[in-house]
Design a protein around this motif. Structure first.
Motif, PDB file in Angstrom:
ATOM      1  N   TRP A 109      13.510  26.741 -16.513  1.00  0.00           N
ATOM      2  CA  TRP A 109      14.160  26.793 -15.198  1.00  0.00           C
ATOM      3  C   TRP A 109      13.554  25.822 -14.207  1.00  0.00           C
ATOM      4  O   TRP A 109      14.101  25.606 -13.137  1.00  0.00           O
ATOM      5  CB  TRP A 109      14.091  28.221 -14.645  1.00  0.00           C
ATOM      6  CG  TRP A 109      14.949  29.148 -15.436  1.00  0.00           C
ATOM      7  CD1 TRP A 109      14.531  30.065 -16.345  1.00  0.00           C
ATOM      8  CD2 TRP A 109      16.375  29.223 -15.429  1.00  0.00           C
ATOM      9  NE1 TRP A 109      15.602  30.716 -16.894  1.00  0.00           N
ATOM     10  CE2 TRP A 109      16.748  30.224 -16.349  1.00  0.00           C
ATOM     11  CE3 TRP A 109      17.377  28.548 -14.739  1.00  0.00           C
ATOM     12  CZ2 TRP A 109      18.079  30.548 -16.593  1.00  0.00           C
ATOM     13  CZ3 TRP A 109      18.692  28.887 -14.979  1.00  0.00           C
ATOM     14  CH2 TRP A 109      19.028  29.873 -15.897  1.00  0.00           C
ATOM     15  N   LYS A 110      12.420  25.230 -14.527  1.00  0.00           N
ATOM     16  CA  LYS A 110      11.770  24.305 -13.600  1.00  0.00           C
ATOM     17  C   LYS A 110      12.243  22.869 -13.796  1.00  0.00           C
ATOM     18  O   LYS A 110      11.890  21.987 -13.022  1.00  0.00           O
ATOM     19  CB  LYS A 110      10.257  24.378 -13.753  1.00  0.00           C
ATOM     20  CG  LYS A 110       9.721  25.759 -13.421  1.00  0.00           C
ATOM     21  CD  LYS A 110       8.237  25.754 -13.265  1.00  0.00           C
ATOM     22  CE  LYS A 110       7.680  27.125 -13.048  1.00  0.00           C
ATOM     23  NZ  LYS A 110       7.983  27.727 -11.810  1.00  0.00           N
ATOM     24  N   GLU A 111      13.027  22.613 -14.795  1.00  0.00           N
ATOM     25  CA  GLU A 111      13.483  21.270 -15.130  1.00  0.00           C
ATOM     26  C   GLU A 111      15.004  21.273 -15.265  1.00  0.00           C
ATOM     27  O   GLU A 111      15.573  22.206 -15.819  1.00  0.00           O
ATOM     28  CB  GLU A 111      12.843  20.846 -16.452  1.00  0.00           C
ATOM     29  CG  GLU A 111      13.063  19.426 -16.836  1.00  0.00           C
ATOM     30  CD  GLU A 111      12.104  18.468 -16.160  1.00  0.00           C
ATOM     31  OE1 GLU A 111      12.443  17.287 -16.089  1.00  0.00           O
ATOM     32  OE2 GLU A 111      11.034  18.903 -15.710  1.00  0.00           O
ATOM     33  N   VAL A 112      15.652  20.226 -14.756  1.00  0.00           N
ATOM     34  CA  VAL A 112      17.095  20.099 -14.908  1.00  0.00           C
ATOM     35  C   VAL A 112      17.396  19.204 -16.107  1.00  0.00           C
ATOM     36  O   VAL A 112      16.555  18.404 -16.525  1.00  0.00           O
ATOM     37  CB  VAL A 112      17.756  19.521 -13.626  1.00  0.00           C
ATOM     38  CG1 VAL A 112      17.675  20.497 -12.479  1.00  0.00           C
ATOM     39  CG2 VAL A 112      17.170  18.189 -13.250  1.00  0.00           C
ATOM     40  N   ASP A 113      18.590  19.340 -16.646  1.00  0.00           N
ATOM     41  CA  ASP A 113      18.980  18.505 -17.785  1.00  0.00           C
ATOM     42  C   ASP A 113      19.242  17.068 -17.339  1.00  0.00           C
ATOM     43  O   ASP A 113      18.878  16.124 -18.020  1.00  0.00           O
ATOM     44  CB  ASP A 113      20.219  19.080 -18.467  1.00  0.00           C
ATOM     45  CG  ASP A 113      19.960  20.467 -19.046  1.00  0.00           C
ATOM     46  OD1 ASP A 113      18.790  20.789 -19.317  1.00  0.00           O
ATOM     47  OD2 ASP A 113      20.925  21.231 -19.212  1.00  0.00           O
ATOM     48  N   GLU A 114      19.894  16.924 -16.189  1.00  0.00           N
ATOM     49  CA  GLU A 114      20.164  15.607 -15.614  1.00  0.00           C
ATOM     50  C   GLU A 114      19.839  15.650 -14.134  1.00  0.00           C
ATOM     51  O   GLU A 114      20.274  16.558 -13.430  1.00  0.00           O
ATOM     52  CB  GLU A 114      21.637  15.227 -15.791  1.00  0.00           C
ATOM     53  CG  GLU A 114      22.046  14.952 -17.209  1.00  0.00           C
ATOM     54  CD  GLU A 114      23.501  14.543 -17.313  1.00  0.00           C
ATOM     55  OE1 GLU A 114      24.001  13.851 -16.397  1.00  0.00           O
ATOM     56  OE2 GLU A 114      24.134  14.927 -18.296  1.00  0.00           O
ATOM     57  N   TYR A 115      19.096  14.675 -13.664  1.00  0.00           N
ATOM     58  CA  TYR A 115      18.736  14.595 -12.253  1.00  0.00           C
ATOM     59  C   TYR A 115      19.928  14.084 -11.444  1.00  0.00           C
ATOM     60  O   TYR A 115      20.846  13.478 -12.006  1.00  0.00           O
ATOM     61  CB  TYR A 115      17.539  13.656 -12.068  1.00  0.00           C
ATOM     62  CG  TYR A 115      16.248  14.266 -12.521  1.00  0.00           C
ATOM     63  CD1 TYR A 115      15.487  15.025 -11.653  1.00  0.00           C
ATOM     64  CD2 TYR A 115      15.796  14.116 -13.822  1.00  0.00           C
ATOM     65  CE1 TYR A 115      14.300  15.615 -12.054  1.00  0.00           C
ATOM     66  CE2 TYR A 115      14.611  14.698 -14.238  1.00  0.00           C
ATOM     67  CZ  TYR A 115      13.875  15.447 -13.345  1.00  0.00           C
ATOM     68  OH  TYR A 115      12.715  16.032 -13.759  1.00  0.00           O
ATOM     69  N   PRO A 116      19.905  14.299 -10.129  1.00  0.00           N
ATOM     70  CA  PRO A 116      20.974  13.727  -9.307  1.00  0.00           C
ATOM     71  C   PRO A 116      20.958  12.209  -9.461  1.00  0.00           C
ATOM     72  O   PRO A 116      19.916  11.619  -9.767  1.00  0.00           O
ATOM     73  CB  PRO A 116      20.605  14.128  -7.881  1.00  0.00           C
ATOM     74  CG  PRO A 116      19.459  15.041  -7.963  1.00  0.00           C
ATOM     75  CD  PRO A 116      18.909  14.999  -9.338  1.00  0.00           C
ATOM     76  N   SER A 117      22.111  11.600  -9.242  1.00  0.00           N
ATOM     77  CA  SER A 117      22.141  10.142  -9.373  1.00  0.00           C
ATOM     78  C   SER A 117      23.266   9.557  -8.526  1.00  0.00           C
ATOM     79  O   SER A 117      24.237  10.231  -8.202  1.00  0.00           O
ATOM     80  CB  SER A 117      22.320   9.733 -10.833  1.00  0.00           C
ATOM     81  OG  SER A 117      23.594  10.102 -11.295  1.00  0.00           O
ATOM     82  N   PHE A 118      23.082   8.302  -8.188  1.00  0.00           N
ATOM     83  CA  PHE A 118      24.120   7.527  -7.523  1.00  0.00           C
ATOM     84  C   PHE A 118      24.923   6.813  -8.593  1.00  0.00           C
ATOM     85  O   PHE A 118      24.473   6.661  -9.726  1.00  0.00           O
ATOM     86  CB  PHE A 118      23.499   6.510  -6.554  1.00  0.00           C
ATOM     87  CG  PHE A 118      22.855   7.141  -5.359  1.00  0.00           C
ATOM     88  CD1 PHE A 118      23.618   7.663  -4.332  1.00  0.00           C
ATOM     89  CD2 PHE A 118      21.473   7.226  -5.252  1.00  0.00           C
ATOM     90  CE1 PHE A 118      23.029   8.252  -3.228  1.00  0.00           C
ATOM     91  CE2 PHE A 118      20.872   7.806  -4.150  1.00  0.00           C
ATOM     92  CZ  PHE A 118      21.652   8.322  -3.134  1.00  0.00           C
ATOM     93  N   THR A 119      26.092   6.340  -8.234  1.00  0.00           N
ATOM     94  CA  THR A 119      26.984   5.689  -9.195  1.00  0.00           C
ATOM     95  C   THR A 119      26.307   4.485  -9.848  1.00  0.00           C
ATOM     96  O   THR A 119      26.465   4.262 -11.050  1.00  0.00           O
ATOM     97  CB  THR A 119      28.285   5.252  -8.493  1.00  0.00           C
ATOM     98  OG1 THR A 119      28.830   6.385  -7.819  1.00  0.00           O
ATOM     99  CG2 THR A 119      29.304   4.731  -9.480  1.00  0.00           C
ATOM    100  N   ASP A 120      25.543   3.723  -9.069  1.00  0.00           N
ATOM    101  CA  ASP A 120      24.859   2.554  -9.627  1.00  0.00           C
ATOM    102  C   ASP A 120      23.834   2.934 -10.686  1.00  0.00           C
ATOM    103  O   ASP A 120      23.593   2.182 -11.623  1.00  0.00           O
ATOM    104  CB  ASP A 120      24.161   1.767  -8.511  1.00  0.00           C
ATOM    105  CG  ASP A 120      25.151   1.141  -7.546  1.00  0.00           C
ATOM    106  OD1 ASP A 120      26.348   1.056  -7.891  1.00  0.00           O
ATOM    107  OD2 ASP A 120      24.734   0.747  -6.445  1.00  0.00           O
ATOM    108  N   CYS A 121      23.225   4.105 -10.548  1.00  0.00           N
ATOM    109  CA  CYS A 121      22.193   4.545 -11.492  1.00  0.00           C
ATOM    110  C   CYS A 121      22.795   5.178 -12.753  1.00  0.00           C
ATOM    111  O   CYS A 121      22.107   5.301 -13.760  1.00  0.00           O
ATOM    112  CB  CYS A 121      21.258   5.542 -10.821  1.00  0.00           C
ATOM    113  SG  CYS A 121      20.358   4.862  -9.427  1.00  0.00           S
ATOM    114  N   ASP A 122      24.063   5.581 -12.688  1.00  0.00           N
ATOM    115  CA  ASP A 122      24.696   6.218 -13.852  1.00  0.00           C
ATOM    116  C   ASP A 122      24.849   5.262 -15.027  1.00  0.00           C
ATOM    117  O   ASP A 122      25.022   5.688 -16.162  1.00  0.00           O
ATOM    118  CB  ASP A 122      26.070   6.776 -13.476  1.00  0.00           C
ATOM    119  CG  ASP A 122      25.963   8.069 -12.699  1.00  0.00           C
ATOM    120  OD1 ASP A 122      24.897   8.714 -12.757  1.00  0.00           O
ATOM    121  OD2 ASP A 122      26.944   8.440 -12.029  1.00  0.00           O
ATOM    122  N   LYS A 123      24.784   3.968 -14.759  1.00  0.00           N
ATOM    123  CA  LYS A 123      24.954   2.981 -15.820  1.00  0.00           C
ATOM    124  C   LYS A 123      23.765   2.954 -16.773  1.00  0.00           C
ATOM    125  O   LYS A 123      23.896   2.522 -17.908  1.00  0.00           O
ATOM    126  CB  LYS A 123      25.151   1.597 -15.200  1.00  0.00           C
ATOM    127  CG  LYS A 123      26.391   1.504 -14.340  1.00  0.00           C
ATOM    128  CD  LYS A 123      26.439   0.213 -13.577  1.00  0.00           C
ATOM    129  CE  LYS A 123      27.608   0.252 -12.599  1.00  0.00           C
ATOM    130  NZ  LYS A 123      27.545  -0.832 -11.632  1.00  0.00           N
TER     131      LYS A 123
END
Length: 158
Positions: free
Chosen positions: A39-53
């Motif tokens: 529960w202390k770790e997420v599967d994917e962190y938040p990201s901006f569209t530029d970072c999704d690449k």
């Protein structure tokens, strides 16, 4: 034909062991699954569209933090914050990314912040930290979740 009945009887007797096994209850299965989740770790962190690449999870996380820090610094650079408080070189900002892609910023002041007008700094930050690009929220078990982190922002004096 007698061999067929004998064989059928043998299979029936041998298969009785499968009927005696207890099936775990729904609550037991749920508790086991909940304990297995970190529960202390997420599967994917938040990201901006530029970072999704980016393909690598660590690189996407680093890209998000660097890009967000750069955006905050650019928005605060055009303000009089560094003129009003020249001794204030770094502000810690608590960033909250909500599941609906909203972001909230709260300055975190040190305990000895009596030297600063925290209300004025807070109002300047809230006025400047608006109109950010769309952010994709963090993902946990396939569901968007709320995340919070503290980001140190250096106020550049020019």
């Amino acid at each position: 034909m007698k061999h067929y009945y004998f064989f059928l009887l043998f299979i029936l007797i041998a298969s009785c062991q499968y009927f005696e096994k207890q099936v775990p209850s729904e609550k037991e299965l749920l508790q086991k699954e909940l304990k297995a989740i970190n529960w202390k770790e997420v599967d994917e962190y938040p990201s901006f569209t530029d970072c999704d690449k980016l393909e690598d999870k660590i690189q996407r996380k680093q890209c998000f933090f660097e890009y967000l820090t750069q955006l905050i610094q650019e928005k605060l650079q055009v303000d009089t914050l560094s003129v009003l408080y020249p001794e204030l070189d770094t502000i810690e900002v608590k960033v909250t990314v909500f599941p609906d892609s909203r972001m909230q910023f709260e300055p975190q002041f040190p305990k000895d912040s009596a030297a600063y007008d925290t209300i004025k700094i807070d109002s300047i930050l809230h006025a400047r930290l608006v109109d950010f690009p769309k952010v994709n929220p963090a993902i946990k078990q396939g569901i968007p979740v709320k995340t919070q982190f503290i980001l140190p922002v250096i106020i550049k004096v020019e």
